[in-house]
Design an enzyme around this catalytic site. Structure first.
Site, PDB file in Angstrom:
ATOM      1  N   TYR A 292       0.840  -1.204   0.000  1.00  0.00           N
ATOM      2  CA  TYR A 292       0.000   0.000   0.000  1.00  0.00           C
ATOM      3  C   TYR A 292       0.872   1.250   0.000  1.00  0.00           C
ATOM      4  O   TYR A 292       1.695   1.451   0.892  1.00  0.00           O
ATOM      5  CB  TYR A 292      -0.877  -0.030   1.246  1.00  0.00           C
ATOM      6  CG  TYR A 292      -2.029   0.954   1.264  1.00  0.00           C
ATOM      7  CD1 TYR A 292      -3.313   0.528   0.964  1.00  0.00           C
ATOM      8  CD2 TYR A 292      -1.851   2.281   1.621  1.00  0.00           C
ATOM      9  CE1 TYR A 292      -4.389   1.398   1.009  1.00  0.00           C
ATOM     10  CE2 TYR A 292      -2.916   3.158   1.665  1.00  0.00           C
ATOM     11  CZ  TYR A 292      -4.179   2.715   1.360  1.00  0.00           C
ATOM     12  OH  TYR A 292      -5.243   3.585   1.413  1.00  0.00           O
ATOM     13  N   TYR A 342      -5.957   5.905  -6.763  1.00  0.00           N
ATOM     14  CA  TYR A 342      -6.124   5.693  -5.328  1.00  0.00           C
ATOM     15  C   TYR A 342      -7.561   5.269  -5.088  1.00  0.00           C
ATOM     16  O   TYR A 342      -8.454   6.097  -4.961  1.00  0.00           O
ATOM     17  CB  TYR A 342      -5.800   6.984  -4.576  1.00  0.00           C
ATOM     18  CG  TYR A 342      -6.013   6.915  -3.082  1.00  0.00           C
ATOM     19  CD1 TYR A 342      -5.092   6.263  -2.264  1.00  0.00           C
ATOM     20  CD2 TYR A 342      -7.119   7.499  -2.482  1.00  0.00           C
ATOM     21  CE1 TYR A 342      -5.279   6.209  -0.890  1.00  0.00           C
ATOM     22  CE2 TYR A 342      -7.313   7.446  -1.109  1.00  0.00           C
ATOM     23  CZ  TYR A 342      -6.386   6.802  -0.325  1.00  0.00           C
ATOM     24  OH  TYR A 342      -6.578   6.759   1.035  1.00  0.00           O
TER      25      TYR A 342
END
Ligand SMILES: [Zn+2]
Lengths: 388, 137
Positions: A292, A342
């Site tokens: 991430y 995102y």
């Protein structure tokens, strides 16, 4: 221990386009992604009986369910901590299915996180929840954005490891190189150089603009069912080898400043321990990873937390080419959240599915086992996915 | 929508609860307070209702000297912050009593803010709210 390792599989995924202005409601994005995922799996929407997401998604489970013509929703869950939880719905789905509570669980995340609201803005006027009184306490110092919170952690990491902004640039350049050849990426065809990174403006020193993830509109959904059922469906099953949450004592949401090691690492290490114990696998078995990248520099402590290199060695691990295709651990081949989009980490899960099916644009040849993680620096989640 | 309801808690800091009120009341009185467990004596800085060491709910206010050393910091540039001018330094300090405190360090040039530097605390008003910040010793 009752282990759910490999008892469930991702049977399908769906995604909308990723943009800065979707032009439609967040619910519609969620429904489009959900129906696309079910079509990919070859499962009728009427069979869905479970749904799971994580907080900061504005789409309720039953509203998506109503829109897709669902019949009987038996399991619905929503995990705290935003992007830290991006892999937690996989664990929710695996447990629900392994326990017999549900048979087909849709994990989803859909948002207009550019055109309708923005996560990067200063937090204020919050209801006094247990987390928000801490955000307000830190906010009184002028620490008000996720970028600044991670920057405070990373500054200490740099001090302890000798990592520099150039080491952060090495990750950003690699992510944008992958995005440049991914037609679904917002930064398709737009690679950057080290010099571009170094010239980009400071957001929260030591984080520069090109260290920060994008703000994106888009939706992603994943269909999980039993391993047995998945083997009879259209796609190659992507087994959930392990899935875990991690929140050791001392964790604070983007504010773990009161423990010995303030770098964004402890939560990830806690998830890693569980993943490897559940699956019987270790870091050496992981052939590629999606880590991430809310902020690219956080990749460095994450590489260490998940056991790919020793503490302080991540900067050299990246510099020496290990995260390239052909390296020991190809990383974020979709371009990461710096380069692709995102969607709060869930677009990383779909990239892992494409890689494991052999359908990715920046394909790692023959990859069979991958790690996917949620956001670091707060209570987190992660999963190991694999194919036969 | 505002959650800053009128209260008689002795401060007007936004978004507090009954665990954090003492800290903001302390700032009104120009005192930097942490919690000290009444049973085991452990200091805790980020307020919480219970001692994580001995699980006691009994605690006393404990004033810090204000002296510490910078453990980490960030210089905030963007986006603009309400109430602060960018670039804005925020500092996490190891206080001499052994706990950490996060505070602004506005008023000090960002290039003077480095890990290991000694700092002390001063009390300020931010609008109508009592606050604190670090400065160089
Ligand atoms: Zn105690």
């Amino acid at each position: 221990m009752n282990n759910f390792s490999s008892k469930t599989a991702i049977a399908g995924y769906g995604a909308t386009e990723f943009s800065k202005n979707s032009g439609r409601s967040e619910l519609r994005l969620a429904v489009e992604a959900t129906l696309a995922a079910l079509a990919d799996a070859g499962i009728d929407p009427g069979e869905v009986d479970g749904m799971s997401s994580f907080v900061m998604d504005n789409n309720s489970e039953q509203e998506i369910f109503r829109a897709i013509g669902g019949k009987d929703l038996k399991f619905f869950s929503r995990i705290g901590q935003g992007g830290g939880a991006s892999c937690a719905p996989l664990q929710q789905a695996a447990m629900a299915i392994a326990c017999g509570v549900a048979k087909v669980v849709v994990c989803y995340r859909a948002m207009n996180e550019r055109s309708e609201y923005r996560f990067g803005t200063p937090m204020h006027s919050l209801p006094p929840t247990s987390d928000n009184v801490i955000f307000a306490y830190h906010g009184a110092a002028g620490l008000m954005t996720p970028a600044a919170m991670i920057a405070l952690m990373m500054r200490r990491y740099m001090h302890e490891t000798g990592a520099t902004s150039l080491d952060f640039a090495n990750y950003a350049v690699t992510a944008r190189k992958f995005a440049a050849t991914n037609p679904n990426a917002f930064f398709y065809g737009k690679p950057i150089t080290i010099a571009d990174h170094q010239a980009s403006r400071m957001i929260a020193d030591p984080l520069r603009l090109l260290d920060c993830c994008q703000e994106s509109d888009g939706g992603v959904a994943i269909v999980v069912t039993s391993a047995e059922r998945a083997r009879d469906l259209r796609q190659k099953p992507v087994y959930i080898r392990a899935a875990a949450q991690g929140s050791p004592g001392g964790s604070v949401s983007l504010g773990g400043f009161y423990r010995d090691d303030i770098s964004p690492r402890d939560e990830s290490a806690a998830a890693a321990r569980q993943l490897y114990a559940q699956s019987g696998l270790g870091p050496k078995d992981i052939q590629a990873a999606i880590l991430y990248d809310h902020f690219g520099p956080s990749i460095l402590p994450s590489l260490e937390a998940y056991g790919f290199c020793a503490r302080g060695e991540a900067k050299d691990f990246i510099k020496n080419g290990n995260i390239e295709i052909g390296g020991t651990l190809p990383l974020n081949m979709h371009g990461g959240q710096l380069g692709e989009a995102y969607i709060h980490g869930v677009n990383g899960i779909t990239e892992a599915v494409r890689q494991l099916r052999g359908q990715a644009v920046n394909q790692v040849p023959g990859v069979k086992t991958m790690l996917v993680t949620g956001g670091s620096g707060l209570p987190t989640s992660a999963a190991i996915l694999g194919v036969e | 929508m505002s959650y800053n309801v009128e209260n008689d808690r002795g401060h007007n800091a936004p978004c507090s609860n009954r665990d954090f009120d003492f800290f903001y009341r302390g700032l009104v009185d120009q005192r930097l307070l942490v919690q000290k467990c009444s049973d085991c004596g452990t200091l805790r800085s980020l307020p919480s209702p219970c001692c994580p060491h001995c699980r006691s709910f009994d605690w006393q206010e404990y004033p810090l000297s204000g002296k510490g050393v910078i453990h980490s910091y960030v210089i905030h540039y963007h986006p603009p912050l309400p109430g602060f001018t960018s670039p804005h330094p925020v500092v996490l300090a190891d206080m001499e009593e052994g706990v950490r405190i996060l505070a602004a360090m506005d008023g000090t040039p960002p290039e003077s803010v480095t890990i290991g530097t000694a700092v002390t605390t001063e009390f300020v008003r931010r609008g109508d709210v009592a606050g604190l910040r670090f400065r160089l010793v």
